[in-house]
Design a protein around this motif. Structure first.
Motif, PDB file in Angstrom:
ATOM      1  N   HIS A  67      38.029  17.503   0.070  1.00 54.43           N
ATOM      2  CA  HIS A  67      38.657  18.266  -1.004  1.00 54.43           C
ATOM      3  C   HIS A  67      39.492  19.448  -0.491  1.00 54.43           C
ATOM      4  CE1 HIS A  67      36.310  15.936  -3.801  1.00 54.43           C
ATOM      5  NE2 HIS A  67      35.192  16.313  -3.229  1.00 54.43           N
ATOM      6  N   VAL A  68      39.387  19.751   0.798  1.00 53.67           N
ATOM      7  CA  VAL A  68      40.093  20.903   1.341  1.00 53.67           C
ATOM      8  C   VAL A  68      41.542  20.533   1.634  1.00 53.67           C
ATOM      9  CG1 VAL A  68      40.206  22.499   3.294  1.00 53.67           C
ATOM     10  CG2 VAL A  68      37.987  21.878   2.319  1.00 53.67           C
ATOM     11  N   ALA A  69      42.455  21.403   1.246  1.00 60.11           N
ATOM     12  CA  ALA A  69      43.868  21.163   1.518  1.00 60.11           C
ATOM     13  C   ALA A  69      44.096  21.056   3.023  1.00 60.11           C
ATOM     14  CB  ALA A  69      44.713  22.293   0.941  1.00 60.11           C
ATOM     15  N   VAL A 107      34.082  11.603  -4.554  1.00 59.94           N
ATOM     16  CA  VAL A 107      33.278  12.355  -3.601  1.00 59.94           C
ATOM     17  C   VAL A 107      33.066  13.743  -4.176  1.00 59.94           C
ATOM     18  CG1 VAL A 107      33.152  13.323  -1.272  1.00 59.94           C
ATOM     19  CG2 VAL A 107      34.153  11.052  -1.638  1.00 59.94           C
ATOM     20  N   SER A 108      31.808  14.157  -4.266  1.00 58.91           N
ATOM     21  CA  SER A 108      31.480  15.452  -4.859  1.00 58.91           C
ATOM     22  C   SER A 108      30.868  16.374  -3.821  1.00 58.91           C
ATOM     23  CB  SER A 108      30.496  15.271  -6.023  1.00 58.91           C
ATOM     24  OG  SER A 108      31.030  14.396  -6.988  1.00 58.91           O
ATOM     25  N   CYS A 109      30.941  17.652  -4.105  1.00 62.24           N
ATOM     26  CA  CYS A 109      30.342  18.644  -3.220  1.00 62.24           C
ATOM     27  C   CYS A 109      28.863  18.761  -3.531  1.00 62.24           C
ATOM     28  CB  CYS A 109      31.026  20.000  -3.388  1.00 62.24           C
ATOM     29  SG  CYS A 109      30.336  21.295  -2.333  1.00 62.24           S
ATOM     30  N   ALA A 110      28.012  18.397  -2.590  1.00 65.59           N
ATOM     31  CA  ALA A 110      26.571  18.406  -2.817  1.00 65.59           C
ATOM     32  C   ALA A 110      26.042  19.810  -3.029  1.00 65.59           C
ATOM     33  CB  ALA A 110      25.851  17.747  -1.640  1.00 65.59           C
ATOM     34  N   PHE A 111      26.716  20.809  -2.459  1.00 63.26           N
ATOM     35  CA  PHE A 111      26.230  22.190  -2.599  1.00 63.26           C
ATOM     36  C   PHE A 111      26.248  22.646  -4.052  1.00 63.26           C
ATOM     37  CE2 PHE A 111      27.583  22.334   1.916  1.00 63.26           C
ATOM     38  CZ  PHE A 111      26.346  22.659   2.448  1.00 63.26           C
ATOM     39  N   GLY A 115      22.472  20.771  -2.818  1.00 65.35           N
ATOM     40  CA  GLY A 115      22.730  21.140  -1.430  1.00 65.35           C
ATOM     41  C   GLY A 115      22.950  19.929  -0.556  1.00 65.35           C
ATOM     42  N   GLY A 116      23.438  20.161   0.669  1.00 70.45           N
ATOM     43  CA  GLY A 116      23.703  19.066   1.588  1.00 70.45           C
ATOM     44  C   GLY A 116      22.430  18.556   2.234  1.00 70.45           C
ATOM     45  N   GLY A 148      27.798  17.824   3.692  1.00 74.65           N
ATOM     46  CA  GLY A 148      27.759  18.685   2.513  1.00 74.65           C
ATOM     47  C   GLY A 148      28.324  17.994   1.288  1.00 74.65           C
ATOM     48  N   ASP A 149      29.247  17.043   1.493  1.00 75.09           N
ATOM     49  CA  ASP A 149      29.790  16.241   0.391  1.00 75.09           C
ATOM     50  C   ASP A 149      29.044  14.912   0.320  1.00 75.09           C
ATOM     51  OD1 ASP A 149      31.590  18.248  -0.035  1.00 75.09           O
ATOM     52  OD2 ASP A 149      33.324  17.181   0.782  1.00 75.09           O
TER      53      ASP A 149
END
Length: 539
Positions: A67-69, A107-111, A115-116, A148-149
């Motif tokens: 998800h990061v540019a 894909v989602s951010c587990a945090f 959490g991861g 983490g994702d």
């Protein structure tokens, strides 16, 4: 795979690197399973990948979030290419997330939720193409997580075939198109069935048969060297006294005979009595034609005042080449041909750690250090390089050496860096008597290891001269003397390493011997750092 003979790459696995600290372990595991593998940047051009006609593509893990540019992406058209050419794909960790996202999943951010997941985790697998439970050892296995994702919705046609205790999808497959994904790392030793999983994927799923063997490597290199050199040209070989250059020289000597001219350079940075011992080994055991060139004064003059590790490595690399150029001019007068080829014992780890060195494109990897024979080469190099071991790891080189009947005592020698003691003296190597102090301390250390019967248990052991002095008491007098650090590691290929757990009796004995016999040393310390985070050498 530029430079790799085509026959060796007939079952090539191309590993797209997204920056994982474990990427090179994927390469190792594939080769251990007799499959040739090579690492290329994760976002390399599709044409570069297609040129190699890969039989399998593996997407490595990495530290980024999809998800990061600016996060690395798969090459445009990669998945379409793999479907069209029936090339199986395995995504590992970040690689699996890229696969899911690129093919239309989520894909989602587990945090944001629970959490991861990091470290050892026991996962439950389902009967599937990836985990055929009729032949699989068990439905549960311990794996190594680091993410983490996580994938929360799969692309069309994919099925989740393993979950973690908290319900995270940790393995997916789409057998119809040959795409698979693992959210954990099968390449690390902490994953108990990781090697079995990779073997099953490469052999049962991908249909590979295992053509990567050291005998084949040797035979193909002979052909490649003979084709490159021809029947008249002469070749210079840079011999360091280590296993790598000796094996490389032996291969080239088998290929072209007496047109090989080996040069051993005493650069003033050698260990205790190294020149005598190395020349005796070459003459008595390897029977190679070797000329010893004493360039110690020239090298030490060049290094005077230099304390930057990268600067020292590059200076040493350049001066080595100048010495070989001078030797080539003299040789031209003798044989009537100007040698245009230079043999080096460059290994794959040298290439990787010097990244991005000339001729490679491992741009997602960080340069660890410029090996003198890769990143330290001058831009105006007058030779064409012959590097028969460039795609091999150290243990693979030793296997080829055994095939060539290189004496075991020589093959089992601990690695010694080309820059020699220059990278074991922190700072200016020409200051004071640093070289002599280090030579004597290192000799005592090595002899003590042999006396205790530990030499063959250790991958590499050496002493380091530190740029500090400490206060001590010797002979009832105050001293202000040098500090020596001792380093010993175990490893399989030099890419990762653990410090060797000497017992207290050994450490007490070796410390006492060094402090008693090397007059200007009053303190000895032991390095207990693994690789990573440290490197094996200190510079």
């Amino acid at each position: 795979m530029a430079g790799v003979p085509r026959d060796l790459a007939s079952e090539a696995v191309v590993i797209l690197d997204y920056g994982s600290q474990y990427t090179q372990l994927i390469t190792r595991r594939c080769r251990e399973l007799l499959i040739f593998s090579e690492v290329v940047p994760g976002d390399t051009d599709l044409a570069r990948i297609a040129k190699e006609s890969p039989r399998v593509v593996i997407l490595s893990g990495g530290p980024n979030s999809v998800h990061v540019a600016g996060a690395p992406k798969v090459p445009d058209g990669l998945f379409d290419y793999c479907r069209e050419h029936n090339v199986p794909v395995l995504g590992i960790c970040y690689g699996m997330q890229l696969m899911v996202q690129t093919l239309g999943g989520t894909v989602s951010c587990a945090f944001e939720a629970e959490g991861g997941e990091y470290g050892r985790t026991t996962i439950a697998t389902k009967n599937s193409r990836l985990f055929p439970l009729e032949t699989w050892p068990a439905a549960e296995q311990t794996v190594w997580m680091s993410h983490g994702d996580e994938a929360t919705a799969l692309p069309d046609g994919f099925t989740a075939v393993a979950h973690s205790p908290k319900g995270t999808i940790v393995a997916i497959e789409n057998p119809k198109i040959g795409f698979y994904g693992l959210q954990y790392h099968p390449e690390v030793m902490h994953t108990e069935k990781g090697t079995e999983t990779l073997r099953h994927f490469l052999y049962a799923i991908s249909g590979l048969t295992g053509t990567w063997s050291m005998k084949n490597v040797y035979e193909e290199q002979l052909k490649a060297i003979q084709a490159k050199v021809g029947t008249e040209d002469h070749v210079i070989c840079a011999l360091s006294g280590g296993v790598d250059s000796a094996v490389a020289a032996t291969i080239v000597h088998k290929a072209i005979g007496d047109r090989l001219h080996c040069v051993f350079v005493d650069n003033g940075l050698l260990r205790y009595k190294e020149q005598e011992r190395v020349m005796a080994t070459f003459n008595e055991h390897l029977h190679l034609p070797v000329t010893c060139v004493d360039a110690s004064e020239r090298m030490l003059t060049r290094l005077k005042g230099m304390d930057d590790p990268e600067g020292k490595r590059k200076a040493i690399g350049e001066l080595f080449i100048r010495i070989f150029e001078d030797f080539a001019k003299k040789l031209e007068v003798e044989v009537g041909h100007k040698p245009k080829f230079l043999v080096q014992g460059t290994l794959y780890p040298d290439v990787i750690e010097s990244c991005p060195p000339p001729g490679t494109d491992l741009k997602h990897s960080h340069k660890i250090k410029s090996h003198h024979n890769v990143g330290g080469l001058p831009e105006d190099l007058q030779f064409e390089l012959i590097e028969p071991l460039r795609w091999l790891f150290k243990d693979e080189v030793r296997k080829i050496g055994a095939l060539l009947e290189v004496p075991r005592a020589f093959l089992s020698r601990h690695p010694f860096p080309g820059p020699g003691l220059a990278v074991r003296i922190l700072g200016d190597v020409t200051e004071g008597n640093a070289l002599e102090v280090l030579r004597h301390a290192d000799e005592i250390y090595t002899n003590t290891i042999r006396e205790f019967g530990l030499y063959d248990e250790i991958w590499q052991a050496f002493a380091v001269f530190l740029p500090v002095k400490s206060v001590g008491v010797q002979g009832d007098q105050r001293t202000h003397s040098h500090v020596i650090a001792l380093r010993a590691v175990t490893s399989g290929d030099g890419m990762t390493a653990d410090w060797y757990p000497f017992d207290g009796k050994f450490l007490k004995e070796v410390s006492s011997r060094i402090c008693n016999k090397v007059k200007s040393v009053n303190r000895v310390v032991y390095d207990i750092t693994s690789k990573p985070p440290g490197t094996i050498e200190w510079e």
